[in-house]
Design a protein around this motif. Structure first.
Motif, PDB file in Angstrom:
ATOM      1  N   MET A 135       0.832  -1.177   0.000  1.00  0.00           N
ATOM      2  CA  MET A 135       0.000   0.000   0.000  1.00  0.00           C
ATOM      3  C   MET A 135       0.877   1.240   0.000  1.00  0.00           C
ATOM      4  SD  MET A 135      -3.376  -0.622   1.852  1.00  0.00           S
ATOM      5  CE  MET A 135      -4.236  -2.140   1.785  1.00  0.00           C
ATOM      6  N   LYS A 136       0.404   2.240  -0.679  1.00  0.00           N
ATOM      7  CA  LYS A 136       1.202   3.457  -0.808  1.00  0.00           C
ATOM      8  C   LYS A 136       0.864   4.495   0.252  1.00  0.00           C
ATOM      9  CE  LYS A 136       2.108   2.885  -5.673  1.00  0.00           C
ATOM     10  NZ  LYS A 136       2.126   3.480  -6.983  1.00  0.00           N
ATOM     11  N   SER A 137      -0.277   4.382   0.890  1.00  0.00           N
ATOM     12  CA  SER A 137      -0.692   5.374   1.866  1.00  0.00           C
ATOM     13  C   SER A 137      -0.695   4.750   3.264  1.00  0.00           C
ATOM     14  CB  SER A 137      -2.097   5.870   1.526  1.00  0.00           C
ATOM     15  OG  SER A 137      -2.611   6.641   2.581  1.00  0.00           O
ATOM     16  N   ASN A 138       0.001   5.405   4.195  1.00  0.00           N
ATOM     17  CA  ASN A 138       0.026   4.910   5.568  1.00  0.00           C
ATOM     18  C   ASN A 138      -1.357   4.926   6.208  1.00  0.00           C
ATOM     19  OD1 ASN A 138       2.738   4.343   5.594  1.00  0.00           O
ATOM     20  ND2 ASN A 138       3.313   6.345   6.402  1.00  0.00           N
ATOM     21  N   THR A 139      -2.143   5.918   5.885  1.00  0.00           N
ATOM     22  CA  THR A 139      -3.490   6.025   6.442  1.00  0.00           C
ATOM     23  C   THR A 139      -4.361   4.860   5.982  1.00  0.00           C
ATOM     24  OG1 THR A 139      -3.250   8.431   6.344  1.00  0.00           O
ATOM     25  CG2 THR A 139      -5.458   7.566   6.730  1.00  0.00           C
ATOM     26  N   LEU A 140      -4.309   4.548   4.691  1.00  0.00           N
ATOM     27  CA  LEU A 140      -5.085   3.421   4.178  1.00  0.00           C
ATOM     28  C   LEU A 140      -4.573   2.093   4.729  1.00  0.00           C
ATOM     29  CD1 LEU A 140      -5.712   4.404   0.456  1.00  0.00           C
ATOM     30  CD2 LEU A 140      -7.372   4.283   2.310  1.00  0.00           C
ATOM     31  N   GLU A 141      -3.267   1.991   4.877  1.00  0.00           N
ATOM     32  CA  GLU A 141      -2.700   0.766   5.426  1.00  0.00           C
ATOM     33  C   GLU A 141      -3.196   0.547   6.854  1.00  0.00           C
ATOM     34  OE1 GLU A 141       1.614  -1.367   6.242  1.00  0.00           O
ATOM     35  OE2 GLU A 141       1.549   0.654   5.430  1.00  0.00           O
ATOM     36  N   LYS A 142      -3.187   1.597   7.686  1.00  0.00           N
ATOM     37  CA  LYS A 142      -3.700   1.476   9.058  1.00  0.00           C
ATOM     38  C   LYS A 142      -5.179   1.128   9.066  1.00  0.00           C
ATOM     39  CE  LYS A 142      -0.470   4.629  11.282  1.00  0.00           C
ATOM     40  NZ  LYS A 142      -0.306   5.925  11.939  1.00  0.00           N
TER      41      LYS A 142
END
Length: 123
Positions: free
Chosen positions: A1-8
């Motif tokens: 995943m490229k976005s930390n927010t989406l990964e969390k």
């Protein structure tokens, strides 16, 4: 995943369950984990007391991650050698038997077919 927010959002994040030897009951309730279940996980890691833990987390995949307190960490060989040298003892490799020293053939040479190791002779 490229976005930390989406990964969390998709995988979650670690929750601290023990901090400086003290249980974090609030996070245990969020995880729906009892103290007995946590004790079982900690005992499986070879830790006997909560006081031995600097902090412990439950990862999103359910695994326990922890760091031991300074007094509970095991002694490494490097630390032992440093300690012995500070008392004036020099490392001595004479304790190795002749059989052990003769088996110093590299496994990579054996795999390449260059060298065949001799089997050690036991007395």
């Amino acid at each position: 995943m490229k976005s930390n927010t989406l990964e969390k959002f998709f995988t979650g994040k670690s929750k601290i369950v023990v901090e400086n030897g003290k249980l974090n009951i609030k996070n245990l309730k969020k995880l729906r984990l009892t103290v007995d279940q946590l004790e079982m996980r900690i005992r499986n890691e070879g830790i006997n007391k909560f006081d031995d833990i600097k902090f412990a987390t439950i990862k999103p995949n359910g695994l326990l991650g922890f760091e031991l307190a300074e007094d509970a960490k095991p002694l490494t060989i490097r630390e032992f050698k440093t300690l012995m040298e500070s008392y004036g003892f020099q490392p001595n490799n004479n304790h190795l038997s002749e059989n052990t020293q003769s088996c110093s053939v590299s496994i990579f040479n054996e795999i390449k077919g260059k060298q065949k190791p001799e089997n050690p002779k036991f007395k």
